[in-house]
Design a protein around this motif. Structure first.
Motif, PDB file in Angstrom:
ATOM      1  N   ASP A 138      38.433  41.794  47.194  1.00 50.83           N
ATOM      2  CA  ASP A 138      37.501  40.838  46.225  1.00 50.83           C
ATOM      3  C   ASP A 138      37.892  39.936  45.209  1.00 50.83           C
ATOM      4  O   ASP A 138      37.793  39.554  44.778  1.00 50.83           O
ATOM      5  CB  ASP A 138      35.793  41.203  46.433  1.00 50.83           C
ATOM      6  CG  ASP A 138      35.790  41.170  47.797  1.00 50.83           C
ATOM      7  OD1 ASP A 138      36.374  40.330  49.012  1.00 50.83           O
ATOM      8  OD2 ASP A 138      34.211  41.782  48.052  1.00 50.83           O
ATOM      9  N   LEU A 141      41.007  38.297  45.500  1.00 45.23           N
ATOM     10  CA  LEU A 141      40.368  36.888  46.406  1.00 45.23           C
ATOM     11  C   LEU A 141      39.811  35.950  45.171  1.00 45.23           C
ATOM     12  O   LEU A 141      40.290  34.633  45.568  1.00 45.23           O
ATOM     13  CB  LEU A 141      39.899  37.194  47.005  1.00 45.23           C
ATOM     14  CG  LEU A 141      40.336  38.152  48.229  1.00 45.23           C
ATOM     15  CD1 LEU A 141      39.204  38.479  49.868  1.00 45.23           C
ATOM     16  CD2 LEU A 141      41.548  37.219  49.109  1.00 45.23           C
ATOM     17  N   LYS A 142      39.631  36.527  44.315  1.00 49.77           N
ATOM     18  CA  LYS A 142      38.906  35.836  43.056  1.00 49.77           C
ATOM     19  C   LYS A 142      39.652  35.137  42.684  1.00 49.77           C
ATOM     20  O   LYS A 142      39.852  34.000  41.733  1.00 49.77           O
ATOM     21  CB  LYS A 142      38.416  36.387  42.069  1.00 49.77           C
ATOM     22  CG  LYS A 142      36.756  37.090  42.246  1.00 49.77           C
ATOM     23  CD  LYS A 142      36.286  38.109  41.438  1.00 49.77           C
ATOM     24  CE  LYS A 142      34.998  38.580  41.419  1.00 49.77           C
ATOM     25  NZ  LYS A 142      34.459  39.815  40.377  1.00 49.77           N
ATOM     26  N   TYR A 144      41.938  32.739  43.725  1.00 53.32           N
ATOM     27  CA  TYR A 144      41.466  31.563  44.845  1.00 53.32           C
ATOM     28  C   TYR A 144      40.251  30.468  45.014  1.00 53.32           C
ATOM     29  O   TYR A 144      39.051  31.128  44.596  1.00 53.32           O
ATOM     30  CB  TYR A 144      42.276  31.609  46.308  1.00 53.32           C
ATOM     31  CG  TYR A 144      43.172  32.374  45.882  1.00 53.32           C
ATOM     32  CD1 TYR A 144      44.117  31.820  45.996  1.00 53.32           C
ATOM     33  CD2 TYR A 144      42.986  34.071  46.460  1.00 53.32           C
ATOM     34  CE1 TYR A 144      46.041  32.675  46.685  1.00 53.32           C
ATOM     35  CE2 TYR A 144      44.708  34.223  46.245  1.00 53.32           C
ATOM     36  CZ  TYR A 144      45.716  33.777  46.575  1.00 53.32           C
ATOM     37  OH  TYR A 144      46.942  34.188  46.425  1.00 53.32           O
ATOM     38  N   ARG A 150      38.903  31.873  50.417  1.00 53.93           N
ATOM     39  CA  ARG A 150      38.627  33.403  50.263  1.00 53.93           C
ATOM     40  C   ARG A 150      38.186  33.617  51.420  1.00 53.93           C
ATOM     41  O   ARG A 150      39.421  35.364  51.633  1.00 53.93           O
ATOM     42  CB  ARG A 150      37.940  33.626  49.037  1.00 53.93           C
ATOM     43  CG  ARG A 150      38.123  33.315  48.125  1.00 53.93           C
ATOM     44  CD  ARG A 150      37.540  33.988  46.749  1.00 53.93           C
ATOM     45  NE  ARG A 150      36.038  33.122  46.732  1.00 53.93           N
ATOM     46  CZ  ARG A 150      35.777  32.318  46.015  1.00 53.93           C
ATOM     47  NH1 ARG A 150      36.453  31.566  45.458  1.00 53.93           N
ATOM     48  NH2 ARG A 150      34.618  32.457  45.860  1.00 53.93           N
ATOM     49  N   ARG A 154      40.999  37.106  53.153  1.00 51.45           N
ATOM     50  CA  ARG A 154      40.437  38.475  53.197  1.00 51.45           C
ATOM     51  C   ARG A 154      40.841  39.221  54.760  1.00 51.45           C
ATOM     52  O   ARG A 154      41.598  40.274  54.685  1.00 51.45           O
ATOM     53  CB  ARG A 154      38.900  38.229  52.747  1.00 51.45           C
ATOM     54  CG  ARG A 154      38.410  40.099  53.192  1.00 51.45           C
ATOM     55  CD  ARG A 154      36.760  40.128  52.721  1.00 51.45           C
ATOM     56  NE  ARG A 154      36.173  39.128  51.653  1.00 51.45           N
ATOM     57  CZ  ARG A 154      36.119  38.184  51.105  1.00 51.45           C
ATOM     58  NH1 ARG A 154      35.625  37.547  52.179  1.00 51.45           N
ATOM     59  NH2 ARG A 154      35.772  37.947  49.789  1.00 51.45           N
TER      60      ARG A 154
END
Length: 285
Positions: A138, A141-142, A144, A150, A154
């Motif tokens: 996570d 993914l921040k 994006y 996201r 994931r």
């Protein structure tokens, strides 16, 4: 009076109709090894890794010659001063990721040891240290912009069998923020499909990085900064960009997908980005 005798005249061999051929003084052409031809496309200023299995060997790739990369012509070309790099240790008997016997393209070295160190004077990004050097998905993914992207990414990483993420980031005194993520999967085949089909096709990135309005292929990224064993998807944010410009590269290196991001208010310089991508490539190779 003594009779004088004369020897008969020597008989000369008949002259040939045509002169004998003159040997060609030029040397026979030397057959070029295809590997040599391939190597001239690489950034040859970095000293080759002289690594034995299970050992760590220093190699000097931090002081690259300016003539080896287009545009690096002056002493103040903007390159960063990186510390001396070392090849990550391999378990005894383990092949490198691009050895012929390594069909899966596996990195047997610890991915945390494959991360490029920060250059001199940079401030480390503590948010990317993770736990024991492994970053939570996570946090990655921040990077994006869209929540929907996201969520989709994931699930895709789960489906493709993501094993670990190793990361490092820093900010240099000029305000350039660098983030490097090494996403480790099971095989090179997974990385190839993920890179070119789902994440980083040629035209533009499939998922927008935060802070970008648009991203296009970086046509100015030099071929000599690329290694033949790695696959490159390199993008830049064209003008007019917002508060900052973002440059990004996705590197397929065996079973690792490396993501390199650099951003800076007012524009992210090309030279340190090229240098960072090239040096990270060499650690992965």
């Amino acid at each position: 009076m003594t009779e004088q005798t004369t020897s008969p005249a020597p008989v000369l061999p008949p002259m040939p109709d045509t002169p004998p051929p003159v040997p060609d003084p030029r040397p026979a052409p030397v057959k070029r090894d295809r590997r040599v031809l391939r190597a001239v496309l690489r950034w040859t200023a970095a000293v080759a890794v002289l690594a034995a299995v299970g050992s760590v060997t220093a190699y000097g790739v931090t002081r690259l010659e300016r003539t080896d990369v287009p545009g690096l012509a002056t002493a103040t070309d903007g390159r960063w001063d990186y510390p001396a790099l070392t090849a990550a240790p391999l378990p005894s008997g383990s092949p490198g990721p691009f050895a012929d016997e390594n069909k899966a393209g596996a990195h047997y070295a610890d991915p945390r040891d494959l991360l490029l160190p920060a250059p001199e004077g940079a401030k480390a990004d503590r948010a990317l240290r993770g736990k024991d050097g492994w970053l939570a998905t996570d946090v990655y993914l921040k990077e994006y912009r869209e929540e929907f992207d996201r969520d989709e990414l994931r699930q895709m990483l789960v489906d493709e069998g993501l094993r670990h993420i190793a990361a490092r980031g820093w900010t240099t005194p000029d305000g350039t923020h660098t983030r490097i993520y090494l996403l480790h999967f099971d095989t090179a085949a997974v990385v190839d499909e993920l890179q070119f089909t789902h994440v980083a096709p040629f035209v533009k990135p499939a998922y927008a990085v935060r802070g970008t309005d648009d991203s296009v292929p970086d046509e100015d990224f030099p071929v000599k900064a690329q290694l033949g064993d790695l696959a490159y998807s390199v993008y830049t944010e064209p003008e007019p960009y917002g508060a900052e410009q973002v440059r990004q590269a996705y590197l397929g290196a065996g079973d690792i997908l490396a993501v390199v991001l650099q951003s800076r208010k007012g524009g992210a310089p090309a030279v340190p980005f090229q240098q960072t991508v090239a040096l990270q490539s060499r650690l992965l190779a």
